[in-house]
Enzyme design. Structure first.
Site, mmCIF file in Angstrom:
data_model
loop_
_atom_site.group_PDB
_atom_site.id
_atom_site.type_symbol
_atom_site.label_atom_id
_atom_site.label_comp_id
_atom_site.label_asym_id
_atom_site.label_seq_id
_atom_site.Cartn_x
_atom_site.Cartn_y
_atom_site.Cartn_z
ATOM 1 C CB CYS A 128 -0.929 0.015 1.211
ATOM 2 S SG CYS A 128 -2.250 -1.177 1.055
HETATM 3 C C1 UDX Z 1 -1.131 -0.061 5.610
HETATM 4 C C2 UDX Z 1 -2.123 0.780 6.406
HETATM 5 O O1 UDX Z 1 -1.735 0.766 7.791
HETATM 6 C C3 UDX Z 1 -3.524 0.254 6.217
HETATM 7 O O2 UDX Z 1 -4.442 1.099 6.898
HETATM 8 C C4 UDX Z 1 -3.858 0.245 4.731
HETATM 9 O O3 UDX Z 1 -5.144 -0.265 4.506
HETATM 10 C C5 UDX Z 1 -2.819 -0.571 3.975
HETATM 11 O O4 UDX Z 1 -1.511 -0.069 4.232
HETATM 12 P P1 UDX Z 1 0.079 -2.405 5.892
HETATM 13 O O5 UDX Z 1 0.756 -2.111 4.596
HETATM 14 O O6 UDX Z 1 -0.495 -3.750 6.116
HETATM 15 O O7 UDX Z 1 -1.117 -1.368 6.144
HETATM 16 O O8 UDX Z 1 1.170 -2.183 7.044
HETATM 17 P P2 UDX Z 1 1.512 -1.120 8.184
HETATM 18 O O9 UDX Z 1 1.410 -1.788 9.489
HETATM 19 O O10 UDX Z 1 0.792 0.142 8.025
HETATM 20 O O11 UDX Z 1 3.068 -0.884 7.900
HETATM 21 C C6 UDX Z 1 3.517 -0.403 6.641
HETATM 22 C C7 UDX Z 1 5.025 -0.327 6.628
HETATM 23 O O12 UDX Z 1 5.487 0.714 7.480
HETATM 24 C C8 UDX Z 1 5.758 -1.580 7.090
HETATM 25 O O13 UDX Z 1 6.847 -1.818 6.232
HETATM 26 C C9 UDX Z 1 6.220 -1.249 8.477
HETATM 27 O O14 UDX Z 1 7.380 -1.950 8.848
HETATM 28 C C10 UDX Z 1 6.508 0.234 8.355
HETATM 29 N N1 UDX Z 1 6.396 0.972 9.618
HETATM 30 C C11 UDX Z 1 5.201 1.062 10.267
HETATM 31 C C12 UDX Z 1 7.520 1.611 10.133
HETATM 32 O O15 UDX Z 1 8.617 1.538 9.557
HETATM 33 N N2 UDX Z 1 7.389 2.324 11.297
HETATM 34 C C13 UDX Z 1 6.201 2.441 11.956
HETATM 35 O O16 UDX Z 1 6.171 3.120 12.973
HETATM 36 C C14 UDX Z 1 5.075 1.786 11.431
#
Ligand code: UDX
Length: 454
Positions: free
Chosen positions: A280
């Site tokens: 996403c």
């Molecule tokens: C995301 C959105 O959270 C969700 O609402 C949407 O529908 C789809 O995209 P997702 O891709 O499943 O969900 O993962 P998410 O938990 O949001 O993490 C995305 C990325 O950011 C990951 O690679 C994660 O490691 C990274 N991340 C997240 C960080 O590096 N730091 C953080 O504090 C949070």
């Protein structure tokens, strides 16, 4: 205006596209007693689901799929005609990036066409719910006309269309579907979101989340603004991580904790690391940047958020070179390949970019992930040796990079690294290890941690 009670039966639902989102929506609705049929063009996926098996790794989803199929509440087919027998259709097909960074609407278009065709001649009312992430304007300009021309129905008469973005996180998608923060419902001003609201009232009963009703474009925009906002927080804290690494005694985790206590900021999405990945954030950022440019606007902040993230794996390479010098021939162990824990998804995973960069530097890379190894192998080919255990990964290595914060990696202590590695050197890319404990026993660096010795 559409009265809330005017859909024949809410109990029969079709879900078009059985990826992480579609299957989660389908299985959760089925587990709550709705009769759900999943439609997908992928025969293998359809036969898996039909047998009660879950084709993706998503906590809790396998149980729901198995149980719902056994109870005959969930079935799957490649035949779009099945939609006719339902009264609500969720569109959950993928909207990948096209070559120019924009959004590739081909799955949306073909799904809309097939849905329309199966509804042509149907007299009863039917509601189509757009859950796929689409750039603002898509529903009105692409989905509605395609549905109308292929079904011979006018939207707003017996065919209704709502935009209802999902905010499911992989790894906790089932939980998020069962307990959403809010529902965003966009309609054409014909009140059709009330039809969808009715369905959600049955699903959530007394635990209805807050509901925001709006038009199509705002509902479409909210999804992008949401993801861009979260991605921006991550890039912001990662920028501070870069700064912290240049200041002895600085620690980005403490900084994040400090600002997270400000109620206006809050503690979430402030974990510094090797960057965001997944299906996403990167794709949605590219799509909204491309759309903005098409509209004559340069979305500077979003562009920089994206660029800061693109540079994250390079930061780790620089740290590795500072520690080891030339990386040629060095043995590097990468712990974690999935874009985040609790998923086998490696789409745009920063760990994969890291592997490629190390391979370009002619390092010998071994990697281990509890579930994403197979998927990573398909993408990386010979750039990496994928092994089956932490021990195999670490054995004989000159450097280890912790790339995905799986629980089983959290349990590792300095002794494990010292025992298995040729030279115990660790870069903590996700800040899961206690710097004091690790620094006292081995060469240790971490994202966002200032050091005294460069
Ligand atoms: C995301 C959105 O959270 C969700 O609402 C949407 O529908 C789809 O995209 P997702 O891709 O499943 O969900 O993962 P998410 O938990 O949001 O993490 C995305 C990325 O950011 C990951 O690679 C994660 O490691 C990274 N991340 C997240 C960080 O590096 N730091 C953080 O504090 C949070």
């Amino acid at each position: 205006m559409v009265g809330a009670s005017r859909l024949p039966s809410l109990s029969r639902i079709s879900v078009v596209g059985l990826g992480y989102v579609g299957l989660t929506v389908a299985a959760v609705l089925a587990s709550k007693g709705f009769k759900v049929i999943g439609v997908d063009t992928d025969e293998e996926k359809v036969s898996e689901v039909s047998l009660g098996r879950c084709p993706v790794h998503e906590p809790g989803l396998d149980v729901l799929v198995r149980r719902s199929v056994r109870r005959h509440n969930l079935s799957a087919t490649t035949d779009y005609n099945a939609i006719r027998e339902t009264s609500v259709t969720f569109i959950t097909v993928g909207t990948p990036s096209s070559n120019d960074g924009g959004i590739d609407l081909s799955y949306i278009q073909s799904a809309s066409r097939s849905i329309g065709e199966s509804l042509s001649g149907k007299r009863e009312r039917h509601l189509v719910v757009v859950k796929s992430t689409v750039v603002p304007g898509t529903t009105q300009r692409v989905i509605v006309p395609t549905l109308e021309s292929s079904s011979n129905h006018r939207v707003g008469e017996s065919l209704f269309v709502c935009v209802n973005p999902e905010f499911l996180r992989e790894g906790s998608a089932v939980k998020d579907m069962l307990h959403p923060d809010r529902l965003v419902l966009g309609d054409a001003g014909d009140g059709s979101s009330n039809l969808l609201l009715n369905l959600y009232k049955v699903l959530y009963r007394k635990k209805m989340p807050p509901v925001l009703k709006t038009n199509y474009v705002n509902a479409e925009l909210i999804k992008y603004a949401n993801n861009v906002f979260l991605a921006t927080r991550i890039s912001l804290i990662n920028e501070f991580a870069n700064l912290c690494q240049l200041i002895p005694g600085a620690d980005v985790n403490v900084v994040a904790q400090g600002i997270g206590l400000d109620e206006r900021i809050g503690p979430h999405f402030l974990r510094a690391g090797i960057g965001f990945g997944g299906s996403c954030f990167p794709k949605d950022l590219r799509a909204i940047i491309t759309l903005s440019r098409e509209l004559g606007h340069d979305p500077e902040l979003i562009r920089v958020t994206y660029e800061v993230n693109e540079r994250r794996p390079g930061v780790v390479i620089k740290m590795a070179e500072d520690l080891l010098g030339d990386l040629k021939g060095r043995r590097v162990a990468i712990l974690g390949l999935a874009f985040k824990p609790n998923t086998d998804d490696v789409r745009e995973a920063p760990a994969l970019k890291l592997v490629k960069l190390f391979a370009e530097k002619k390092a010998e890379v071994k990697a281990y992930d509890p579930v994403a190894g197979e998927n990573a192998k398909r993408v990386l080919g010979n750039a990496v040796t994928i092994v089956d255990s932490i021990e195999e990964c670490l054995r004989g290595a000159d450097l280890c990079v912790l790339a995905t914060e799986w629980d089983e990696f959290r349990a590792l202590r300095p002794e494990h690294f010292i025992g298995f590695m040729r030279e115990p050197v660790l870069i903590d890319g996700r800040r899961i290890y206690d710097p004091k404990e690790f620094s006292s026993k081995m060469r240790f660096r971490a994202i966002g941690l200032g050091t005294n010795d460069g």
